[in-house]
Scaffold this active site. Structure first.
Site, short mmCIF file in Angstrom:
data_model
loop_
_atom_site.label_atom_id
_atom_site.label_comp_id
_atom_site.label_asym_id
_atom_site.label_seq_id
_atom_site.Cartn_x
_atom_site.Cartn_y
_atom_site.Cartn_z
N CYS A 192 80.73 92.01 -44.32
CA CYS A 192 81.61 91.03 -43.68
C CYS A 192 82.50 90.24 -44.63
O CYS A 192 83.71 90.12 -44.38
CB CYS A 192 80.76 90.05 -42.87
SG CYS A 192 79.78 90.89 -41.62
N PHE A 193 81.91 89.66 -45.68
CA PHE A 193 82.68 88.68 -46.46
C PHE A 193 83.98 89.25 -47.04
O PHE A 193 85.06 88.70 -46.84
CB PHE A 193 81.82 88.08 -47.57
CG PHE A 193 80.86 87.01 -47.08
CD1 PHE A 193 80.95 86.51 -45.79
CD2 PHE A 193 79.89 86.50 -47.92
CE1 PHE A 193 80.08 85.52 -45.35
CE2 PHE A 193 79.02 85.51 -47.49
CZ PHE A 193 79.11 85.02 -46.20
N ARG A 201 75.89 98.01 -47.68
CA ARG A 201 77.34 97.99 -47.72
C ARG A 201 77.86 96.88 -48.65
O ARG A 201 77.42 95.75 -48.55
CB ARG A 201 77.90 97.81 -46.29
CG ARG A 201 77.72 99.09 -45.47
CD ARG A 201 78.17 98.90 -44.05
NE ARG A 201 77.30 97.99 -43.33
CZ ARG A 201 77.55 97.55 -42.10
NH1 ARG A 201 78.66 97.92 -41.48
NH2 ARG A 201 76.69 96.75 -41.50
N ARG A 261 69.98 87.50 -59.30
CA ARG A 261 69.82 86.67 -58.09
C ARG A 261 69.07 85.38 -58.38
O ARG A 261 68.70 84.65 -57.45
CB ARG A 261 69.04 87.45 -57.03
CG ARG A 261 69.74 88.67 -56.53
CD ARG A 261 70.81 88.31 -55.51
NE ARG A 261 71.79 89.36 -55.44
CZ ARG A 261 72.94 89.26 -54.79
NH1 ARG A 261 73.24 88.15 -54.17
NH2 ARG A 261 73.77 90.24 -54.78
C1 UGA Z 1 77.61 86.64 -43.07
C2 UGA Z 1 77.62 85.20 -42.57
O1 UGA Z 1 76.70 84.41 -43.33
C3 UGA Z 1 77.22 85.13 -41.09
O2 UGA Z 1 77.34 83.79 -40.61
C4 UGA Z 1 78.17 86.03 -40.29
O3 UGA Z 1 77.85 86.03 -38.91
C5 UGA Z 1 78.05 87.44 -40.82
O4 UGA Z 1 78.43 87.45 -42.22
C6 UGA Z 1 78.97 88.35 -40.04
O5 UGA Z 1 80.17 88.10 -39.99
O6 UGA Z 1 78.47 89.28 -39.37
P1 UGA Z 1 75.70 88.29 -43.94
O7 UGA Z 1 76.84 88.97 -44.64
O8 UGA Z 1 74.81 89.10 -43.09
O9 UGA Z 1 76.26 87.11 -43.00
O10 UGA Z 1 74.76 87.58 -45.02
P2 UGA Z 1 74.88 86.27 -45.94
O11 UGA Z 1 73.56 85.61 -45.91
O12 UGA Z 1 76.05 85.46 -45.61
O13 UGA Z 1 75.05 86.89 -47.40
C7 UGA Z 1 76.20 87.62 -47.78
C8 UGA Z 1 76.14 87.88 -49.29
O14 UGA Z 1 76.28 86.67 -50.02
C9 UGA Z 1 74.83 88.51 -49.75
O15 UGA Z 1 75.09 89.47 -50.74
C10 UGA Z 1 74.07 87.34 -50.34
O16 UGA Z 1 73.14 87.71 -51.32
C11 UGA Z 1 75.22 86.54 -50.97
N1 UGA Z 1 74.91 85.11 -51.11
C12 UGA Z 1 74.57 84.38 -50.03
C13 UGA Z 1 75.00 84.54 -52.37
O17 UGA Z 1 75.31 85.20 -53.38
N2 UGA Z 1 74.72 83.20 -52.50
C14 UGA Z 1 74.39 82.43 -51.42
O18 UGA Z 1 74.17 81.21 -51.59
C15 UGA Z 1 74.32 83.04 -50.15
#
Ligand code: UGA
Length: 506
Positions: free
Chosen positions: A267-268, A337, A484
């Site tokens: 997503c991001f 992904r 991490r």
């Molecule tokens: C993200 C959003 O957080 C959700 O709110 C949204 O609904 C979703 O995308 C979507 O659009 O479907 P997701 O990608 O599943 O959710 O997971 P996240 O927890 O946001 O983590 C994304 C990435 O960022 C992971 O690689 C995680 O390890 C990393 N991350 C997360 C960090 O590096 N630091 C953090 O503090 C949090």
């Protein structure tokens, strides 16, 4: 991918509503009907079981089918929850969202419907998509009325079920007319378990853009903290301390401030690039440039981490064995992904390293498939293990890429320290034994067919790796690169490891 958890929770919470999940893929629908669900999510299986099989005594109300036309025609309300990946060709390639699946879902709905429907965008879509849907419906089924709503999903993978059951908010976007508002009200009624004050109704364009904006701002926080981690590594400041202090400001808050080797997931990056494309299309160059830095910084962070590993190994990785612990883009999912592990593994392989990879949930096939895109002969230079310690035998460095609980080192107790003092000589012996044995011996390849038959947690997810055993099998100086910040660096140091954490000077 997460449309089913949403539908499963809606079905479980509303025994009176019949929910049918449809997909073109026979195999995927068969898997959803089985005990080996196609995705792993903590607690998903128990929710599916209740609604699909009526294990709580109810009449089953969650159904899976490939008969898309029949399901469309029976439904009053239809969620479109298809993928919207980044376009790989044509106008906007590499940035814009590919709406082909959304459009083909709309066409199927228009062709199969014989009565009025409420159609809900669940997928993350660019602002204005509802207007395209309206045009399709008007052209293909002019005698019917389709009320189009936007109801984006905010759940994250790995916590999908708890996010669905306890959402921060439910967002519903509608047009400003009475009919559309009453459709929005009908949709709000589906979220029976969410307090009405948390169900926000806005105009449909705000709703579409708010979902993109939320993801972009979350990604931006991670890129911001990661940019600060580079300053910390160069100055002696510590990123965990920084995040704690900054996060205590209630205007900022402490979530999504965990520095890492780079964010991943489907997503991001996609959503930030989609916003960049929208801004460019609107000739808002400065806005586009602002958001583009979020993705650029993420690439920089991954490259920086790979360079740090290479530097610590004297700038030459040729034929050096490196253990990679964790492949999923985050814990509690087998989704890989855009996982930072893929980029970093690709860079280490380009330097000539041999990789020994372990992830508690990701399949061997998935890892090989991911690496095929970044290295021409990946299968000849990597080995995949179903045990972390086995992956670490003879490793010059251990690189942690996913924050699995399994990798955490428990704080070292005095008893452990005493035992360690007693066993130093023994450790030395063990180390020389394992170093002399071939790293190819005892290879323990992950069983690719191990899908989750149940959940909470998946088999093996509650175990902890034994860093003491790992200390005995890795090569000195026992380098650990924690991408991490998941291990207790002091605890590992007392076992003889040299841990390099994100945002902390060596
Ligand atoms: C993200 C959003 O957080 C959700 O709110 C949204 O609904 C979703 O995308 C979507 O659009 O479907 P997701 O990608 O599943 O959710 O997971 P996240 O927890 O946001 O983590 C994304 C990435 O960022 C992971 O690689 C995680 O390890 C990393 N991350 C997360 C960090 O590096 N630091 C953090 O503090 C949090």
């Amino acid at each position: 991918m997460l449309g089913v958890p949403t539908c499963a929770v809606i079905a479980k919470q509303n025994p009176g509503i019949q929910v049918t999940v449809v997909d073109l893929s026979e195999a995927r629908i068969a898997a959803w009907k089985s005990n080996a669900l196609p995705i792993f999510e903590p607690d998903l299986f128990s929710v599916v079981e209740v609604a699909r099989d009526g294990t709580d005594g109810r009449a089953p109300n969650l159904h899976f089918s490939t008969d898309i036309a029949a399901a469309i025609d029976e439904a009053d309300l239809i969620f479109i929850a298809v993928n919207t990946p980044t376009k790989t060709a044509g106008l906007g390639a590499g940035k814009a969202s590919n709406l082909a699946y959304v459009e083909s879902a709309a066409r199927m709905i228009a062709e199969a419907a014989t009565s009025d429907k409420i159609v809900v965008e669940k997928s993350t879509v660019p602002c204005g998509t509802a207007e395209s849907l309206r045009t399709i419906f008007a052209a293909l089924a002019p005698s019917l009325t389709f009320d189009i709503l936007s109801n984006p999903e905010f759940l994250a993978e790995g916590t999908a079920i708890s996010d669905l059951l306890r959402p921060d908010r439910i967002l519903i976007g509608s047009l400003n007319d009475a009919r559309s508002k009453s459709a929005a009200e009908a949709l709000a009624q589906v979220y029976t378990w969410v307090p009405r004050s948390q169900i926000i109704t806005v105009n449909i364009w705000s709703s579409e853009l708010a979902k993109l904006a939320a993801n972009c701002m979350l990604a931006q926080r991670i890129s911001s903290i990661n940019s600060l981690s580079a300053i910390c590594e160069a100055t002696g400041a510590e990123i965990e301390e920084l995040a704690q202090v900054v996060g205590l400001d209630s205007r900022i808050g402490d979530r999504m401030l965990k520095a890492s080797a780079g964010f991943g997931g489907s997503c991001f990056k996609k959503d930030v690039l989609s916003l960049v494309y929208i801004a460019e299309s609107l000739h808002l160059e400065e806005v586009a440039a602002h958001w583009k830095t979020v993705v650029d910084l993420n690439e920089y962070q991954k490259n920086r981490f790979a360079r740090r590993i290479t530097r610590a190994l004297h700038n030459t990785l040729a034929d050096k064995r490196i253990a990679i612990l964790g492949w999923a883009y985050k814990k509690n999912t087998r989704d890989t992904r855009e996982s930072a592990a893929i980029t970093i593994a690709g860079q280490l392989l380009a330097e000539g390293a041999l990789l020994a990879i372990y992830d508690p949930l990701v399949s061997q096939n998935q890892i090989l498939q991911d690496l095929a895109d970044v290295h021409p002969n990946a299968d000849s230079v990597i080995k995949i293990y179903s045990d972390a310690t086995a992956a670490c035998v003879d490793a010059c460095a251990v690189v942690i890429m996913t924050e699995w609980d399994e990798f955490k080192a428990d704080r070292i107790t005095q008893t452990t320290l005493d035992k360690l003092a007693d066993s130093n000589t023994h450790d030395q012996q063990l180390e020389s034994t394992s170093t002399s044995s071939s790293s190819d011996s005892g290879i323990d390849v992950q069983d690719d067919t191990a899908e989750n038959a149940s959940d909470s947690p998946a088999p093996g997810l509650d175990k902890r790796i034994d860093w003491r055993s790992i200390a005995a099998v890795v090569r000195r100086p026992r380098l650990v690169f924690d991408g991490r910040n998941v291990v207790d660096a002091d605890a590992l140091a007392s076992l003889g490891f040299r841990v390099q954490s994100i945002g902390k000077a060596d």
